[in-house]
Structures are given as structure tokens and as C-alpha cells.
Design an enzyme around this catalytic site. Sequence first.
Site, PDB file in Angstrom:
ATOM      1  CG  HIS D 123      -2.557   0.599   1.420  1.00  0.00           C
ATOM      2  ND1 HIS D 123      -1.773   1.806   1.504  1.00  0.00           N
ATOM      3  CD2 HIS D 123      -3.498   0.964   1.154  1.00  0.00           C
ATOM      4  CE1 HIS D 123      -2.691   3.152   1.929  1.00  0.00           C
ATOM      5  NE2 HIS D 123      -3.356   2.121   1.557  1.00  0.00           N
ATOM      6  CG  ASP D 199       0.313  -2.154   5.737  1.00  0.00           C
ATOM      7  OD1 ASP D 199      -0.495  -2.508   6.632  1.00  0.00           O
ATOM      8  OD2 ASP D 199       0.755  -1.667   4.996  1.00  0.00           O
ATOM      9  CD  GLN D 202      -6.880  -3.887   4.161  1.00  0.00           C
ATOM     10  OE1 GLN D 202      -7.823  -5.374   4.488  1.00  0.00           O
ATOM     11  NE2 GLN D 202      -7.321  -3.291   3.822  1.00  0.00           N
ATOM     12  CE  LYS D 225      -7.030  -0.249   6.180  1.00  0.00           C
ATOM     13  NZ  LYS D 225      -7.772   0.531   4.975  1.00  0.00           N
ATOM     14  CB  CYS D 367      -3.623   3.342  -1.707  1.00  0.00           C
ATOM     15  SG  CYS D 367      -5.033   4.658  -0.905  1.00  0.00           S
TER      16      CYS D 367
HETATM   17  C1  LIG Z   1      -2.360  -3.245   3.851  1.00  0.00           C
HETATM   18  C2  LIG Z   1      -3.054  -1.034   4.141  1.00  0.00           C
HETATM   19  N1  LIG Z   1      -1.872  -0.510   4.810  1.00  0.00           N
HETATM   20  C3  LIG Z   1      -1.892   0.830   5.351  1.00  0.00           C
HETATM   21  C4  LIG Z   1      -2.997   1.221   4.724  1.00  0.00           C
HETATM   22  C5  LIG Z   1      -3.182   2.742   5.426  1.00  0.00           C
HETATM   23  O1  LIG Z   1      -4.362   2.824   6.614  1.00  0.00           O
HETATM   24  P1  LIG Z   1      -4.948   4.135   7.188  1.00  0.00           P
HETATM   25  O2  LIG Z   1      -5.538   4.724   6.192  1.00  0.00           O
HETATM   26  O3  LIG Z   1      -5.663   3.631   8.052  1.00  0.00           O
HETATM   27  O4  LIG Z   1      -3.863   4.634   7.317  1.00  0.00           O
HETATM   28  C6  LIG Z   1      -4.202   0.328   4.832  1.00  0.00           C
HETATM   29  C7  LIG Z   1      -5.387   1.007   4.306  1.00  0.00           C
HETATM   30  O5  LIG Z   1      -6.040   1.255   3.489  1.00  0.00           O
HETATM   31  C8  LIG Z   1      -3.870  -0.831   4.137  1.00  0.00           C
HETATM   32  O6  LIG Z   1      -5.102  -1.305   3.005  1.00  0.00           O
END
Ligand SMILES: Cc1ncc(COP(=O)(O)O)c(C=O)c1O
Lengths: 153, 153, 410, 410
Positions: D123, D199, D202, D225, D367
Amino acid sequence: MPGLEDLYREIILDHYRTPRNRGELESPPAIETRGHNPLCGDEITLYLLVDGEGDDAIVSDVKIGGQGCSISQSSASMMTQAVIGKPVSQAYALIRRFKTMMGIEGYDEQPGDADVAMGDLEALQGVVKFPVRIKCAVLGWNTLAEALDRAGV
Amino acid sequence: MPGLEDLYREIILDHYRTPRNRGELESPPAIETRGHNPLCGDEITLYLLVDGEGDDAIVSDVKIGGQGCSISQSSASMMTQAVIGKPVSQAYALIRRFKTMMGIEGYDEQPGDADVAMGDLEALQGVVKFPVRIKCAVLGWNTLAEALDRAGV
Amino acid sequence: MAFDLDAVRKEFPILSRQIDGSPLVYLDSGNTSQKPRRVIDAMTDFLENSYAPINRSSYRLAGEATEAFEAGRRAVARLVNASSPDEIIFTKNATESMNLIARSWGGANLGEGDVVLLTHMEHHANIVPWQMLRDERGIEIRWVPLTADGQLDLTDLDRLLDGAKVFSFTAMSNVLGTIPPVAKLCAAAHDAGALAVVDACQYVPHNATDVQAWGADLVAFSSHKMCGPSGIGMLWGRLELLDAMPPFLGGGNMIDTVTLDGYTTAPVPAKFEAGTPPIVEAVGLRAAVEFLEDLDMSDIRQHEMDLTRYALDTLNGRFGDEITIYGPDDVAVRGGVLSFAFRDLHPHDVSQVLDERNVCVRAGHHCAKPLMQVLGVQSTTRASFYLYNGTDDVDALADALAGATDIFGF
Amino acid sequence: MAFDLDAVRKEFPILSRQIDGSPLVYLDSGNTSQKPRRVIDAMTDFLENSYAPINRSSYRLAGEATEAFEAGRRAVARLVNASSPDEIIFTKNATESMNLIARSWGGANLGEGDVVLLTHMEHHANIVPWQMLRDERGIEIRWVPLTADGQLDLTDLDRLLDGAKVFSFTAMSNVLGTIPPVAKLCAAAHDAGALAVVDACQYVPHNATDVQAWGADLVAFSSHKMCGPSGIGMLWGRLELLDAMPPFLGGGNMIDTVTLDGYTTAPVPAKFEAGTPPIVEAVGLRAAVEFLEDLDMSDIRQHEMDLTRYALDTLNGRFGDEITIYGPDDVAVRGGVLSFAFRDLHPHDVSQVLDERNVCVRAGHHCAKPLMQVLGVQSTTRASFYLYNGTDDVDALADALAGATDIFGF
Ligand SMILES: Cc1ncc(COP(=O)(O)O)c(C=O)c1O
Ligand SMILES: Cc1ncc(COP(=O)(O)O)c(C=O)c1O
């Protein structure tokens, strides 16, 4: 709620299936600008040729490359038909009218704008009822505006 | 709710008004450690003298400097009385017992801890009912523990 | 419409809470404010009926949520008279806003020996980010000192500003209540060629704010101090300035495009809003802004000026030499924040005794340790007012203070 | 206790919302999840009865609020099996957590030429912060490629890790659903002397998580989430590691002391929590964690595996060559995220047509633009599941897709 038929008018789908003025122009002399919609990743490349100077400047050709959804593609396709062969000042007027139609503020009509015919573009009016698609519809127009600004005639 | 009389026992106020073993010790030989409570800014400076080595090590003197509220000041004052002249191992045991009395986890009693008399310190038991004041009560004790660790006997 | 205190209080559910049979006397709004019913309801309603991602998805629910979020931005823009909603960046709190300024603008524009001017009455949020920059790249920090009554001593301002690249100062001290002449200071900064940064955390909740009239460049403030939710802060900046600043945090939403080789940034405000933003919080914040607008910021300020006058008179009148209240006496240049020393009691003990009567005040350094050093104290007791406080609260405070003697028997 | 879908759904007020007479088919939980009643109620109740500043004031209300906030931290620590609540840092979102890692750990430990290994399925939150560091100090970024079915291609892992100082990877792709062998990757990172950063944005919402069993060093995830509020993110880190890392944002709460000359930092977690934290959000998050614990993370995972199997079979079965679903087919190594291409329809148009039937999916690059390039597409349509989704939702999705043809008449 507004139905999908308000959005996907036949003429829009027609331009989507058979986009007009797709392709490239050699650049230079053409001005090449890129636009994209960060929300969905849609990308457009616009090639612009302008003939003449000052008040006599004419949009002599426009071609569209890139990928996008039905709304961004058809809007850009219709746009090319509406501006090719028109004075640059009319192209700007059309951009203002189109953005105003899309409900985007800050584009007050200027004298003479009303004389510019919208023609088929009226079909895109339904997009206003689908606010998230407005960005799709104006993508090509913003890219054209940037190209015209760069032409700076 | 617990009343203020649970917190401000007479003996606590007495130590607050007339703190025992206030002052400084020349350092070195004394070990000087500082502690503070970032919540309120209370600061304490503790001077420690230890005599002897290993199992024979004795807390020979402790002095307290710095500023603080009634609870941190009186707790430190009573602490000095409780540890001066005692073996270092008993001082550690007292720290554990005191922190356990304050409801701080991770200080399981060790063999022999029960033999260490709490004496007047029992008066501070009421602090537990005022959780935000626990940090005040243990400030001096943490500072002493650090000094003892540094003495490293 | 005149300010109707009873009506205002009824809007705050927590103020009808009784603890041990008596009501809450909440005098810690300088720390964080309570929330009116409509802010709570706006969030609950949104969570129950309308919650969805914003900016990312294109179905209606997501479009509506995005619109609700952006309405929060527009409300904030209106409240501080920004020239465009794009000038409002949502952060997590005012502290993040200040760090964004120091790191993004400072990172791009400040190097070895460059001068940042602060004042002796700053909150840690307007000190530590600059000290971090100093440690990293050797900038110089200068300080505007205070007068005896806790106002900025501007005698040497020109000299202090000479060669400075940034002047960053609070629009209202969270300890002294002092309100400096913000527009004048911004103009002085600009005359010296410095950026004018305003920490308006304590100002915006209590005063009509016009960032354009101030002539400021960048202004930080927080939702939770102005009847809004926790978890959301604000940064206002002039559009051209924000446009020119490099990004702060990297991730989704702040990009225009990303490849394996690099990224380009989105236009503001997205450029400074990496990741999922405080969605529900923006919805609640909008309700808070509308609540404040309905009451009228000028009326709120007037109410608090009257109350502060009453408090200064009552406390000084009842306790005379036994109390020292810091900061200016003229309520035209001070907000409803009263830090004081009471007899030789430690603030922690004062707060404890007041708490017995449900009078909630803050005891400590108020995240302004350098100011404590300047005042020559370790900590103070602080009562801070907001629109829901009245003279009865001040009386309760005074009565509780009077009771303190019985316990300590000094 | 078996997983009772009907009972679960009843907990989510928004799922009983009807739009134009038909229910919401929410298939965008990979983006952000809906919130159960008890999370909403916990926040409302706290705002109405218990809201107060935390960590700063010493009256009872403030002490209780601090305790409620810390209970949120303890709940999160329990959920991911941290060895101490102090290992949980509250941020604003997972993106801030990733930036904290890159800036604090990376800032202290990475210089010119140092290697950070990422993967092609990251991401933007796990790409851009490292690219910013590259632009700033010339680190090198390497990438683990993907196999044809969207798993990590680990053939060359040893070579890629050779000399690397950080290996940072997602525990579950938000586009492909791919779940890599996290513990194995952490071990490989450590064997190579690299830091293992995960990370888990998910992953945590959908799987029982044990950061100690993973052997990870730093793990980022988000509340919104996992049934919790927006406005709060999490970073877990090994205590010694967090202790050794320099601060990230400067301001109140993160300091031990501040003078005109400099500052010292508080112990973790405060060191990384500058300013007023997301107070109400931590309270709501605690309720979310308890909700998930009551249901049991393993049962949630099993439910989603079954549902994903059903979805893969249904969509492939009904649409055959007309649909391309990216990512692995084996639900043992994929979560409930289905990105697909449908005929030659643009995802935006697919999403529009689905929205007509209240089927909410995300259309776009999710993203993860570098991944889009690897897949050779500009965008995809993505349906993502959570504990409240069932086979009826999958059927609604399939029915709505079937209806798309009528409109475009391809
Ligand atoms: C795999 C992953 N990493 C990071 C993020 C970023 O999370 P946040 O938007 O809560 O900062 C997301 C969600 O958009 C994600 O799906
Ligand atoms: C003057 C001032 N500046 C900055 C801050 C920091 O605000 P926040 O905690 O919302 O980041 C505060 C509040 O604590 C404040 O009073």
C-alpha cells in the site's frame, strides 16, 4: 434516486464505444498535457494544435489518449468535437460553461459565453446527480484548459 | 467516594509540614539521583550513602531535596526514616512492599519481605483510593531504587 | 440575542451529571472542552446511518460521507475566515499541525544559524518541534520575554526579529490567559521578512477569529478545545504557501501518482492528509462550529470577559495576599484562564481539595515548563472557563479554596 | 460457539438501513469497516458522562478518563499479544504509524546506500514514507516481485535481503488478499540482520494476531478497519526497540522536561504520543476489541475463508472468462478481498452499476499504484468482506454484475 439512464445517455455510450479524435499528435508542434483523477487513477493525454495568434487563434486540432471510464472518455470525446475549429476564446467559454453545468463554483459566465452552443454536451448534465462522477466528466476539460494556458495565445 | 481524611492522615500532614532528613549530602561520596513526575512537574533529588559491601551493605544516610505536593514529600520523608540504618536488601524489600501496597503490579513479594515492618508507612495506604496520587507517593521510592541500583552493592 | 447561560448549559449532557449528589464544576476547558448534545448526536447519527470511506470509493454512501467530511472543512474555513476551504488541513491535533509547520516549512527553508523567534509563554507544542529542528540542523531559537504582569515585552522586538525567518507565537497563553496583539506581531514578522506562525489553540474556541485580518501565514488549532471531538486538529495556511510546502507524512490520499521510482503529490489539502482521516470527527467538528456560530463568537467572548472580571475580583477580594493570580488584570487582553498560587499549598493538593467538591481544575506545569521557570514556580493551579461556566462556578471555586485551610491547618 | 451471522449483523445499525427500499450490501470493509452498536454506545456514553482530559489533570473525572483511555491500550495489547501495554503507541492511523517508523527508526539508522526491502504488493502507506527517506538521504529501495497468482515470489529473497537494513511488508494485501508467511519473512529479515516491519492493517481485523509469534519488530494497524472509530491508529513495537528510537512528533505529553535549552523525552508510550491523543476514540476502540474477542478471531477468520471460497466459486462459475479475479485461489493464503476485471468495463462504471443495487465496492487503484502497474491495469473493482457479510451479499454482487451488460450493451 436518479436512475442510471440519467447518467448513461445513449449519446454518451456512443462516444464511449466509438471515441472521436482518439490518438496522438506530434509534439511539438502539438502541446501535450496530461491529466489524471487520483481517486480512480484515470489518465488522459491531450494533444492540442492552435493556429494563429491573439483574437484570431483557432483550435485547429485535438487528440485524446489514455484510459478512463465511460464518463471521462465520452466527455473528452464530445469536447474534442465541440472545440475543434473554434476560436480559442470560445473554447475557454465552453470550459467555463461546462464547469458551471457541472456545478463547479467560481466560473461565473462572462459576456458572450451564452452564445457558445453546448450541443450534445447537454447530455452530460445528468452527471451532476452523481457527484462522485463530476471529476470524471471534467478531467478532459481541465486538461484542455491547461493546454490552452500553455499555448498562451 | 473516599473522603479527604483517607488521604491526608495526620501523620502524613505532620511529615509534610516537618519533613525529616531534608537537605543535601556531598556527592560524591553520596550518590545523587533525581526523579520527577512529568504530570505535575514535581521534582525530587535524593542523596544516598551506603556503607559496606554485598550482604553487609547498610543504608547509612539519605537526604531529600526538591519540591513536591504533600503526598510526595511526606512519602519521601517517611521513607528516609524507614530505610536509614537498614541493610540494603531490606530497603529493596521495603520498596517492593510499598509499591505492592500502592497497587503497582510486577512486585511479587520475595521471601523475607514480610519481615520488613511498614510502620508509619501504612498511613499512606489511603492513597490507593486516589489513583492519580499514586505517582506522587512512589516518586521518592523510584528515586531511591535508582540510587540503590547505582550503588550496585 | 443575549447570551443565555442556562440554555447553553442544557446543551451539555455531562453538566447535568451529579457526582456524589452534587454537580460538576468543570473549570478545565483550557485543557479540553466538554461536548454539546448536537456534536454527540451528529457523530452517533453518522455512525449509525452514513459511515463510509471518504475520497476513495464512488458509490453514493461514500460520496455522501465525503461530502459530510468536506462540510466539516468548509465550516472550519468559515469560522476562521479562510479564503478557501482548501486552506484548511485536518491533522490529529494542534501539536501535529505545529510539527507539520516546523518539519515541512522549516525543513525546506531553515538551515544552520537561521533564527526562529518564540516567546516565553509558549506551550510545548510550539517549542519542542523547533528544538528538534535545532538539534537536527542547528537553527537558533530566540525568545520574546514577558513583562511583570505576564504580557509580551515587545521593547526589543525589532532586535529579536532582526534576521529571523520565523516568528511563532501563541494567540492566547494557556497559562496566563494573555492575548497578545496578533495582527501587530504578524505585521512585525513580515516587516522583518519572517514567516508569521500563530498557535491559536486557546484563541479560536473563545474569540471571533479572522486569519486574514491577522495577516498570519500559518495558524494551528484543535477541535477538542472548541466543543468538537478529540482526534482532529487543524492547520490553516495561505494557499500559495501551502502549495509551495513539501509534504509532511507520506501514504495514501496525499499522492498524485506513485511508481516504483517515486511519487508526486496531490494538491492541498490532500497533500497534507495522508491515510484515512478523522472522518467521524470532521462530522462532529462541523456540528461544533455551527453550535458556536449560532451562539455567536463575540457574545461568547463577552460572556467570558465578564466572567473573568468577576473571577479576578472575587478571588482577589476574598483571598487578598493569600492568592497570586498570574497574568494581566485587564480582561481586554486576557482570556478566561486563571493560573494561581494559593497560600503555600502545592497545586496538587489544591486540586485534590477542590475535587472533593467536584471543582475540576488542572494542577501542574500546563505543558509550559519554560514559562514556569520564568514565573519562578514549579507548577500552578489553573481554572479555565468556557461558555458553559458562570459566576456560580467561580463562587464554588472560591468556597472550595476557603475550605482548604481546614485540612492543612496552616 | 458457532459464528452466528444474523446475530452479528444485528449489532451494526447501518446494516438495517434501507436505501430506496433495499438494504445496504457493504463490500468495502477493506477500505473501512462499519461500527457495531456497542462501539457507538461506548463513545456516546463516554461523551455524555465521562469526557475529560487524560494524563494531565488530577481530579477524579480526569483520572477515570485516563483509566478508560489506558484500558483501550490494554485491550489492543491483548488482541495482538503484546508483551506489555507500553508497547502499543496510539497514532492517528496506520499511515502515521508507518511514517513514525520510517522517520524515527529510519532517521536514526539509515543513511546513503542503505537498503530497505519492500514488496510489489504494498500500500502507498508502506511505500511513500520510504521514498521520502530515499529522496532525503539516498537509501536504496528493493522490491520482492510477485508470482503469476499474486503471491510473493521468494525465490530470490536471500539475495534481495543481502545487506538490507529493513524488510517492510504487508501481512495481507489490500488488493490481492494475499497473506504471506509473516513469521518466515520476519525470521529471514532477522537472519539477514534487517529489521522486520509488518503492515498489518488488513490482517489484524480478520485474523488472530500474535506479534510475538511472528517475531516482528514493528507492526502498524488501524482502528477504523476493525470495527473501531476513525481517528486512531496503532503501532506495536518491541519495548527495547521503541525505547531506543528517537521521538517523532514534539510537544506536550512526549516530554520528560523542557527548558529554553532543550527537552528530554518521556518513556514509551508517551514519547510517541505528542499532544492531546484520540481520547474518545481509544474508548470506542476498546469496545471494538472486546466485540471481536467475544466473537473470537479464529471464528471470524473461518467465516471469511468460507465466504471467500464461496465468492471465488460463484463469480468464476457465473462469469467464467468474463471475469478475472486477481490473487491466489487458495483461501488458506488469502483474505476476503476480491479485486477483479469484469468484461471490458471500466471499474468506475462497474461500481456505478452495482451502486444502483446498493452494492458498495471500491473502484480504483486502492492506494497500490505500483501493484496496478505490475498487474498491467489502471484500476480494478474490489469487493472486500468482513464478519457481517454473507453468501447473500456475494449473490447480490453477482446478480448486479450480470445486470451490467444490459446497460452497456457490449
Ligand atoms: C495494507 C494497508 N496498509 C495501510 C493502510 C493505511 O491505513 P490508514 O488509512 O488507516 O492509515 C491501508 C488502508 O488503507 C491498507 O489497506
Ligand atoms: C496554547 C496551546 N498550544 C498547543 C496545544 C496543543 O494542543 P493539542 O493537545 O490539541 O495538540 C495546547 C493544548 O494543550 C495549547 O493550550
